[in-house]
Design a protein around this motif. Structure first.
Motif, short mmCIF file in Angstrom:
data_model
loop_
_atom_site.label_atom_id
_atom_site.label_comp_id
_atom_site.label_asym_id
_atom_site.label_seq_id
_atom_site.Cartn_x
_atom_site.Cartn_y
_atom_site.Cartn_z
N THR A 27 4.54 -6.58 -11.08
CA THR A 27 3.35 -6.23 -10.22
C THR A 27 3.74 -5.01 -9.52
O THR A 27 4.79 -5.07 -8.87
N ALA A 28 2.76 -3.94 -9.51
CA ALA A 28 3.24 -2.66 -8.60
C ALA A 28 2.49 -2.80 -7.40
O ALA A 28 0.88 -3.00 -7.61
N TYR A 29 2.83 -2.80 -6.14
CA TYR A 29 2.02 -2.78 -4.92
C TYR A 29 1.80 -1.45 -4.31
O TYR A 29 0.95 -1.33 -3.29
N GLY A 30 2.74 -0.51 -4.58
CA GLY A 30 2.21 0.96 -4.10
C GLY A 30 3.68 1.75 -4.44
O GLY A 30 4.07 1.53 -5.55
N SER A 31 3.50 3.03 -3.93
CA SER A 31 4.58 3.96 -4.48
C SER A 31 4.85 4.85 -3.34
O SER A 31 4.28 4.78 -2.18
N ASN A 49 0.35 1.75 0.11
CA ASN A 49 0.25 0.71 -0.70
C ASN A 49 -0.94 0.67 -1.45
O ASN A 49 -1.86 1.46 -0.96
N PHE A 50 -1.09 0.35 -2.83
CA PHE A 50 -2.24 0.30 -3.48
C PHE A 50 -3.22 -0.78 -2.89
O PHE A 50 -3.10 -1.60 -2.29
N THR A 52 -5.45 -2.57 -4.31
CA THR A 52 -5.23 -3.64 -5.16
C THR A 52 -3.85 -3.62 -5.92
O THR A 52 -3.68 -2.49 -6.64
N ALA A 53 -3.24 -4.77 -5.97
CA ALA A 53 -2.15 -4.57 -6.94
C ALA A 53 -2.06 -4.34 -8.08
O ALA A 53 -3.33 -4.87 -8.86
N SER A 55 -1.33 -5.41 -11.87
CA SER A 55 -0.62 -6.32 -12.80
C SER A 55 -0.16 -5.78 -13.99
O SER A 55 -1.22 -5.38 -14.69
#
Length: 70
Positions: A27-31, A49-50, A52-53, A55
């Motif tokens: 799961t990626a939450y941001g960059s 942060n994104f 929406t995460a 998946s």
């Protein structure tokens, strides 16, 4: 992608783009944007942060684009 300013002190735009391919479930939450390929000991310029995460499962791709303007 880079758009140079038309004159000294003029506006510029820089797009930074990176595509990641998942090798498993994640799961990626941001960059963020660092001044090095290894975050440890480097400077963090921007992060967010994104909304929406994301998946991911194996072989999914996630493309991150940062547009930086002055």
């Amino acid at each position: 992608d880079y758009t140079a300013p038309g004159s000294l002190g003029g506006q510029f735009s820089q797009n930074l783009r990176k595509t990641f391919t998942a090798t498993g479930t994640a799961t990626a939450y941001g960059s963020g944007v660092f001044d090095s390929t290894t975050p440890s000991g480097s400077t963090l310029y921007v992060e967010d942060n994104f909304a929406t995460a994301a998946s991911l499962v194996a072989n999914d791709t996630l493309t991150i684009t940062w547009t930086i303007n002055n």
